[in-house]
Design an enzyme around this catalytic site. Sequence first.
Site, short mmCIF file in Angstrom:
data_model
loop_
_atom_site.label_atom_id
_atom_site.label_comp_id
_atom_site.label_asym_id
_atom_site.label_seq_id
_atom_site.Cartn_x
_atom_site.Cartn_y
_atom_site.Cartn_z
N GLU A 11 -17.78 4.72 -15.50
CA GLU A 11 -16.65 5.13 -14.65
C GLU A 11 -15.32 4.58 -15.15
O GLU A 11 -14.26 5.07 -14.78
CB GLU A 11 -16.90 4.71 -13.19
CG GLU A 11 -16.78 3.22 -12.87
CD GLU A 11 -18.05 2.40 -13.16
OE1 GLU A 11 -18.90 2.87 -13.94
OE2 GLU A 11 -18.16 1.29 -12.62
N CYS A 32 -25.14 0.02 -13.73
CA CYS A 32 -25.24 -1.44 -13.84
C CYS A 32 -26.31 -1.97 -12.88
O CYS A 32 -27.49 -1.77 -13.14
CB CYS A 32 -23.88 -2.09 -13.64
SG CYS A 32 -23.75 -3.63 -14.56
N HIS A 71 -20.57 0.47 -17.54
CA HIS A 71 -19.78 1.12 -16.48
C HIS A 71 -19.06 2.35 -17.03
O HIS A 71 -17.88 2.26 -17.41
CB HIS A 71 -18.75 0.13 -15.93
CG HIS A 71 -19.35 -0.95 -15.11
ND1 HIS A 71 -19.47 -0.90 -13.75
CD2 HIS A 71 -19.92 -2.13 -15.49
CE1 HIS A 71 -20.06 -1.98 -13.31
NE2 HIS A 71 -20.34 -2.75 -14.35
N ARG A 87 -24.18 -9.93 -16.17
CA ARG A 87 -24.82 -11.12 -16.75
C ARG A 87 -26.29 -10.90 -17.04
O ARG A 87 -26.89 -11.61 -17.80
CB ARG A 87 -24.73 -12.30 -15.78
CG ARG A 87 -23.36 -12.85 -15.61
CD ARG A 87 -23.37 -14.24 -14.97
NE ARG A 87 -22.03 -14.80 -15.06
CZ ARG A 87 -21.08 -14.57 -14.18
NH1 ARG A 87 -21.33 -13.84 -13.12
NH2 ARG A 87 -19.86 -15.07 -14.34
N SER A 111 0.80 -1.23 0.00
CA SER A 111 0.00 0.00 0.00
C SER A 111 0.84 1.28 0.00
O SER A 111 0.42 2.30 0.53
CB SER A 111 -0.96 0.06 1.20
OG SER A 111 -1.79 -1.04 1.19
#
Length: 549
Positions: A510, A382, A508, A463, A14
């Site tokens: 984004e 979505c 999506h 899906r 991280s």
Amino acid sequence: MSKYVFVTGGVTSSLGKGIVSASLAKLLQARGLRVTIQKFDPYINVDPGTLNPYEHGECYVTEDGAETDLDLGHYERFLNIFTSQANNVTTGRIYQTVINKEREGAYLGKTVQVIPHITDEIKRRMKMLGENGEWDIVITEIGGTVGDIESLPYIEAVRQLQWELPEEDLLVVHLTLIPYLKAAKELKTKPTQHSVKLLSSEGVFPDVIVCRTEEPITNDIKRKIALFCNVKPEAVIEARDASTIYEVPLIMMEEKLDEIVMKKLDIPNNKEPELGKWREFLNKLKNPKSKVTIGLIGKYVELQDAYKSILESFVHAGAINECKVQVQYIHSEFITEDNVGEKLAGLDGLLVAPGFGHRGIEGKITAVKFAREKGLPFFGICLGMQMAVIEYARNILGIRNAHSTEMDPTSDEPVIDMMEEQKKITMKGGTMRLGSYACDIKEGTLAHRIYGKLQVSERHRHRYEFNNKYLSQFENNGMIASGRNPQTGLVEIMEIPAHPFFIGVQYHPELKSTVESPQPLFVHFVAAAKNYSENKPMLKNLQLKDVVI
Ligand code: GLN
């Protein structure tokens, strides 16, 4: 032939290897070089598509439909280029390739081993993007921390490449941590010394050491690190905590990271980096003229990385609107009819997030109803779009049992249903509707005003889909399909024209927002939220029934 930069990490995870890699790439790109980045992850999943967001954050989907690590999102957002399946490799994928080859008889008679077979496959993939003449520099971020058992074959592959490639074609950046001990009021270099020692014992000698730190590193400390770690003092780079990740390229430039890299790679340094657009974006980001609060309703809200691309899209859209976007996380599981007003109080817009499975969906549906009835700007992505469809079916069309067959497989009113081609699929990884698909936009709709064109292309990962058997019922009653796939007729965008801003998308958006090209849906959603916040008193009591459909 490309030149190769490898970025390894030490001391702890991280530390932001992805951001440092993307920042270096940005600086080199701003100097006119063609740069791409790839990520090698040491876990055994073939790709992160089967990982829960709690495990590994968001799964980022590329144009070609690869389910990849979220760092690829940073690469695309920084560089404004597309990545692909080739940009993300895992140990699982490496082993899968080698094992398949073994079964085909490619190594007949030989014992298949980590060295040379696995390391050869790693090297082949490390060099792959550099072989087609498209890129001057390929940066490879190696996931994990030096010293981990699972990252050993990757470090070994870099060691071998150090000998195979000309010296001026390969460079290793090692990212470490310089902790500050408050009690002693001192920065400590020992963890970095150990980390470099560990890396060196594996045969890889870093050329540049980037030091994450909360406090400024003095020249004395830089000299000390240089001495113990066998690099020049100017190759010790301070990476101080930044207020936004988008500032890191400029911090790295002040530290001359790009110049040091170019010098070692023997690249002529005759062009100053062109960062005009980048600075303009940063300037707007840091000096907002207004502020909006957007509620993000999801079920993984405890973990910011789960919605990384959505959050970054708001940063881009906020900057262009010169508006600070405060994202308020709201756990969908805890929203009920009784508390929804209280939970969503003070919001200027509502985003219902993507997701899978049953948990928290009734809370999402309740939140959508609130936004629809109150004229609160709504944006569903979505699963968020699917919930908006279910809500509309239940509360406006009177289809009380309306559901998605994902949550209720035997539903007698499946307004959201599994796509035909999905029904025969049994394998899980990489089998959803993935990647980029065209979407035709209906003229004169909100979607058309937002995109300003009649065809767009956006990325998918799902899906289930809107069930077209119900479409005329929706369209005759105020919710229309403003975007559809040109080949299949699948509904990609639903909107309520009578609402100030109500839009849900099956894809999506984004995943395609970058600093230099913010995604239009986010830009307009933030603008609508701004408008709502300025005219709140007027819109507050608006009910859908007051508006003529
Ligand atoms: N679970 C839904 C589907 O598979 C939505 C997926 C998503 O939000 N990415 O269709």
